[in-house]
Design a protein around this motif. Structure first.
Motif, PDB file in Angstrom:
ATOM      1  N   TYR A 124       0.862  -1.177   0.000  1.00 20.27           N
ATOM      2  CA  TYR A 124       0.000   0.000   0.000  1.00 20.27           C
ATOM      3  C   TYR A 124       0.903   1.233   0.000  1.00 20.27           C
ATOM      4  O   TYR A 124       1.856   1.301   0.775  1.00 20.27           O
ATOM      5  CB  TYR A 124      -0.912   0.019   1.230  1.00 20.27           C
ATOM      6  CG  TYR A 124      -1.948  -1.081   1.243  1.00 20.27           C
ATOM      7  CD1 TYR A 124      -3.124  -0.955   0.512  1.00 20.27           C
ATOM      8  CD2 TYR A 124      -1.755  -2.238   1.997  1.00 20.27           C
ATOM      9  CE1 TYR A 124      -4.085  -1.956   0.528  1.00 20.27           C
ATOM     10  CE2 TYR A 124      -2.703  -3.247   2.013  1.00 20.27           C
ATOM     11  CZ  TYR A 124      -3.868  -3.105   1.282  1.00 20.27           C
ATOM     12  OH  TYR A 124      -4.806  -4.099   1.284  1.00 20.27           O
ATOM     13  N   ASP A 125       0.568   2.208  -0.860  1.00 19.65           N
ATOM     14  CA  ASP A 125       1.472   3.333  -1.070  1.00 19.65           C
ATOM     15  C   ASP A 125       0.651   4.585  -1.364  1.00 19.65           C
ATOM     16  O   ASP A 125      -0.407   4.508  -2.011  1.00 19.65           O
ATOM     17  CB  ASP A 125       2.410   3.011  -2.242  1.00 19.65           C
ATOM     18  CG  ASP A 125       3.495   4.050  -2.431  1.00 19.65           C
ATOM     19  OD1 ASP A 125       4.570   3.898  -1.829  1.00 19.65           O
ATOM     20  OD2 ASP A 125       3.253   5.008  -3.192  1.00 19.65           O
ATOM     21  N   MET A 126       1.116   5.729  -0.914  1.00 21.04           N
ATOM     22  CA  MET A 126       0.380   6.973  -1.122  1.00 21.04           C
ATOM     23  C   MET A 126       0.259   7.344  -2.598  1.00 21.04           C
ATOM     24  O   MET A 126      -0.657   8.051  -2.999  1.00 21.04           O
ATOM     25  CB  MET A 126       1.043   8.118  -0.344  1.00 21.04           C
ATOM     26  CG  MET A 126       0.954   7.965   1.170  1.00 21.04           C
ATOM     27  SD  MET A 126      -0.753   7.833   1.767  1.00 21.04           S
ATOM     28  CE  MET A 126      -1.402   9.439   1.305  1.00 21.04           C
ATOM     29  N   SER A 127       1.191   6.865  -3.413  1.00 25.10           N
ATOM     30  CA  SER A 127       1.132   7.157  -4.842  1.00 25.10           C
ATOM     31  C   SER A 127       0.447   6.044  -5.635  1.00 25.10           C
ATOM     32  O   SER A 127       0.344   6.112  -6.855  1.00 25.10           O
ATOM     33  CB  SER A 127       2.545   7.386  -5.401  1.00 25.10           C
ATOM     34  OG  SER A 127       3.334   6.218  -5.235  1.00 25.10           O
ATOM     35  N   ARG A 164       2.834   0.767   3.433  1.00 25.35           N
ATOM     36  CA  ARG A 164       2.494  -0.381   4.272  1.00 25.35           C
ATOM     37  C   ARG A 164       2.702  -1.657   3.475  1.00 25.35           C
ATOM     38  O   ARG A 164       2.174  -1.808   2.373  1.00 25.35           O
ATOM     39  CB  ARG A 164       1.037  -0.289   4.734  1.00 25.35           C
ATOM     40  CG  ARG A 164       0.591  -1.473   5.599  1.00 25.35           C
ATOM     41  CD  ARG A 164      -0.914  -1.480   5.794  1.00 25.35           C
ATOM     42  NE  ARG A 164      -1.355  -2.598   6.619  1.00 25.35           N
ATOM     43  CZ  ARG A 164      -2.558  -3.158   6.565  1.00 25.35           C
ATOM     44  NH1 ARG A 164      -3.472  -2.681   5.723  1.00 25.35           N
ATOM     45  NH2 ARG A 164      -2.861  -4.175   7.344  1.00 25.35           N
ATOM     46  N   TYR A 165       3.477  -2.587   4.035  1.00 24.10           N
ATOM     47  CA  TYR A 165       3.698  -3.889   3.417  1.00 24.10           C
ATOM     48  C   TYR A 165       3.086  -4.972   4.297  1.00 24.10           C
ATOM     49  O   TYR A 165       3.251  -4.958   5.524  1.00 24.10           O
ATOM     50  CB  TYR A 165       5.187  -4.190   3.261  1.00 24.10           C
ATOM     51  CG  TYR A 165       5.946  -3.309   2.303  1.00 24.10           C
ATOM     52  CD1 TYR A 165       6.108  -3.679   0.962  1.00 24.10           C
ATOM     53  CD2 TYR A 165       6.537  -2.127   2.740  1.00 24.10           C
ATOM     54  CE1 TYR A 165       6.831  -2.876   0.089  1.00 24.10           C
ATOM     55  CE2 TYR A 165       7.254  -1.320   1.870  1.00 24.10           C
ATOM     56  CZ  TYR A 165       7.402  -1.700   0.551  1.00 24.10           C
ATOM     57  OH  TYR A 165       8.116  -0.909  -0.320  1.00 24.10           O
ATOM     58  N   ILE A 166       2.401  -5.924   3.664  1.00 27.95           N
ATOM     59  CA  ILE A 166       1.891  -7.090   4.386  1.00 27.95           C
ATOM     60  C   ILE A 166       2.166  -8.344   3.562  1.00 27.95           C
ATOM     61  O   ILE A 166       2.279  -8.282   2.338  1.00 27.95           O
ATOM     62  CB  ILE A 166       0.378  -6.996   4.679  1.00 27.95           C
ATOM     63  CG1 ILE A 166      -0.426  -6.911   3.374  1.00 27.95           C
ATOM     64  CG2 ILE A 166       0.069  -5.834   5.609  1.00 27.95           C
ATOM     65  CD1 ILE A 166      -1.929  -7.018   3.563  1.00 27.95           C
ATOM     66  N   LEU A 167       2.287  -9.454   4.259  1.00 24.56           N
ATOM     67  CA  LEU A 167       2.328 -10.758   3.605  1.00 24.56           C
ATOM     68  C   LEU A 167       0.960 -11.387   3.826  1.00 24.56           C
ATOM     69  O   LEU A 167       0.527 -11.577   4.973  1.00 24.56           O
ATOM     70  CB  LEU A 167       3.438 -11.618   4.189  1.00 24.56           C
ATOM     71  CG  LEU A 167       3.769 -12.999   3.563  1.00 24.56           C
ATOM     72  CD1 LEU A 167       2.782 -14.073   3.940  1.00 24.56           C
ATOM     73  CD2 LEU A 167       3.872 -12.895   2.037  1.00 24.56           C
ATOM     74  N   ALA A 168       0.250 -11.675   2.754  1.00 27.04           N
ATOM     75  CA  ALA A 168      -1.084 -12.279   2.846  1.00 27.04           C
ATOM     76  C   ALA A 168      -1.036 -13.726   2.387  1.00 27.04           C
ATOM     77  O   ALA A 168      -0.255 -14.075   1.486  1.00 27.04           O
ATOM     78  CB  ALA A 168      -2.087 -11.491   2.008  1.00 27.04           C
ATOM     79  N   GLY A 169      -1.854 -14.549   3.000  1.00 20.80           N
ATOM     80  CA  GLY A 169      -1.926 -15.956   2.626  1.00 20.80           C
ATOM     81  C   GLY A 169      -3.362 -16.417   2.507  1.00 20.80           C
ATOM     82  O   GLY A 169      -4.197 -16.101   3.368  1.00 20.80           O
ATOM     83  N   PHE A 170      -3.665 -17.130   1.419  1.00 23.57           N
ATOM     84  CA  PHE A 170      -4.967 -17.765   1.233  1.00 23.57           C
ATOM     85  C   PHE A 170      -4.795 -19.270   1.394  1.00 23.57           C
ATOM     86  O   PHE A 170      -3.919 -19.868   0.760  1.00 23.57           O
ATOM     87  CB  PHE A 170      -5.533 -17.474  -0.158  1.00 23.57           C
ATOM     88  CG  PHE A 170      -5.997 -16.054  -0.372  1.00 23.57           C
ATOM     89  CD1 PHE A 170      -6.056 -15.153   0.674  1.00 23.57           C
ATOM     90  CD2 PHE A 170      -6.394 -15.623  -1.632  1.00 23.57           C
ATOM     91  CE1 PHE A 170      -6.488 -13.848   0.487  1.00 23.57           C
ATOM     92  CE2 PHE A 170      -6.831 -14.327  -1.842  1.00 23.57           C
ATOM     93  CZ  PHE A 170      -6.879 -13.437  -0.779  1.00 23.57           C
ATOM     94  N   LEU A 171      -5.638 -19.876   2.221  1.00 29.41           N
ATOM     95  CA  LEU A 171      -5.556 -21.310   2.512  1.00 29.41           C
ATOM     96  C   LEU A 171      -6.885 -21.979   2.185  1.00 29.41           C
ATOM     97  O   LEU A 171      -7.952 -21.447   2.522  1.00 29.41           O
ATOM     98  CB  LEU A 171      -5.209 -21.535   3.985  1.00 29.41           C
ATOM     99  CG  LEU A 171      -3.999 -20.772   4.533  1.00 29.41           C
ATOM    100  CD1 LEU A 171      -3.841 -21.039   6.024  1.00 29.41           C
ATOM    101  CD2 LEU A 171      -2.735 -21.152   3.784  1.00 29.41           C
ATOM    102  N   GLU A 172      -6.813 -23.124   1.544  1.00 29.09           N
ATOM    103  CA  GLU A 172      -8.028 -23.881   1.249  1.00 29.09           C
ATOM    104  C   GLU A 172      -8.168 -25.028   2.227  1.00 29.09           C
ATOM    105  O   GLU A 172      -7.177 -25.525   2.774  1.00 29.09           O
ATOM    106  CB  GLU A 172      -8.003 -24.417  -0.182  1.00 29.09           C
ATOM    107  CG  GLU A 172      -6.952 -25.495  -0.431  1.00 29.09           C
ATOM    108  CD  GLU A 172      -7.029 -26.064  -1.844  1.00 29.09           C
ATOM    109  OE1 GLU A 172      -7.641 -25.431  -2.710  1.00 29.09           O
ATOM    110  OE2 GLU A 172      -6.466 -27.153  -2.060  1.00 29.09           O
ATOM    111  N   TYR A 173      -9.415 -25.432   2.433  1.00 29.97           N
ATOM    112  CA  TYR A 173      -9.688 -26.569   3.320  1.00 29.97           C
ATOM    113  C   TYR A 173     -10.476 -27.616   2.561  1.00 29.97           C
ATOM    114  O   TYR A 173     -11.553 -27.337   2.032  1.00 29.97           O
ATOM    115  CB  TYR A 173     -10.473 -26.120   4.557  1.00 29.97           C
ATOM    116  CG  TYR A 173     -10.645 -27.229   5.572  1.00 29.97           C
ATOM    117  CD1 TYR A 173      -9.538 -27.733   6.250  1.00 29.97           C
ATOM    118  CD2 TYR A 173     -11.886 -27.786   5.831  1.00 29.97           C
ATOM    119  CE1 TYR A 173      -9.673 -28.759   7.169  1.00 29.97           C
ATOM    120  CE2 TYR A 173     -12.030 -28.811   6.748  1.00 29.97           C
ATOM    121  CZ  TYR A 173     -10.917 -29.297   7.415  1.00 29.97           C
ATOM    122  OH  TYR A 173     -11.049 -30.323   8.324  1.00 29.97           O
TER     123      TYR A 173
END
Length: 227
Positions: free
Chosen positions: A138-141, A205-214
């Motif tokens: 995420y970035d202001m520009s 803002r930096y994040i590491l996101a993860g999607f998990l299946e069940y």
């Protein structure tokens, strides 16, 4: 012709044991599949998806900084992607097994993250698989926020990777709870619990996101219908 009754008896017992094992295998398989469908029904249809937890300091600040650096180096070569997800795209790049950080992240999913999901939702951890891991910027520009949405996953997690920005955080629509992560903290929740990425007002803002299946293909029809 002499018949060995003892041998025949042993053979019959052997066949009965094999039959019993097959019956038990089918029974346990049916129970496992039934549990998966019940979980899918709860998450997608009955909205029993509101539990979440934060694991503090899941990864070190050093690891977070290294992941951000890897992400920027990768983006310098391949650009930041803005259309990998159809309905609610983020500015991101997928973290694959070619990244040196992937192995450690995968281990965390298989241990601490899956254990946390098990405690919340009583899942069988062996049915939990990674759909994708991705680094979001995420970035202001550029992209500053992400509106309310559901993920294309049964379960999701977000790891905060940096500070030095204002705003941000994750808000759940059902109760208005807003979670602001410290560096290395991890938020774990059901991807079907509607949420948003709050607007940053300064910095990056930096994040590491993860999607998990069940349950793999067993929940796929729900995934396609509700996302």
């Amino acid at each position: 012709m002499e018949i060995n009754l003892s041998s025949i008896s042993y053979f019959i017992i052997f066949l009965l044991i094999i039959l019993l094992l097959l019956i038990l295998a089918v029974k346990f398989h049916y129970i496992a599949i039934s549990d998966i469908y019940n979980m899918c029904e709860n998450l997608y249809v009955k909205n029993k998806n509101k539990k979440y937890v934060v694991i503090k300091n899941l990864v070190t600040p050093k690891f977070c900084k290294r992941l951000i650096n890897s992400g920027e180096l990768y983006a310098n070569k391949h650009m930041w992607q803005t259309d990998r997800h159809d309905s609610y795209p983020t500015t991101d790049n997928e973290v694959t097994d070619e990244w040196r950080e992937y192995k450690h992240l995968k281990k965390l999913v298989q241990t601490k993250i899956s254990s946390a999901i098990h405690k919340m939702y009583k899942i069988n951890k062996k049915h939990l698989k990674i759909i994708e891991l991705f680094l979001v910027k995420y970035d202001m520009s550029g992209q500053k926020q992400l509106r309310y949405h559901r993920d294309g996953s049964e379960f999701s997690f977000v790891i905060g990777l940096n500070d030095g920005f204002e705003g941000g955080g994750t808000t759940f629509k059902c109760n208005g709870d807003t979670i602001v992560l410290g560096v290395g903290d991890c938020l774990i929740f059901s991807g079907q619990n509607k949420h948003k990425g709050n607007k940053i007002t300064s910095g990056q803002r930096y994040i590491l996101a993860g999607f998990l299946e069940y349950g793999g293909a067993h929940c796929e029809s729900y995934r396609l219908l509700y996302n």
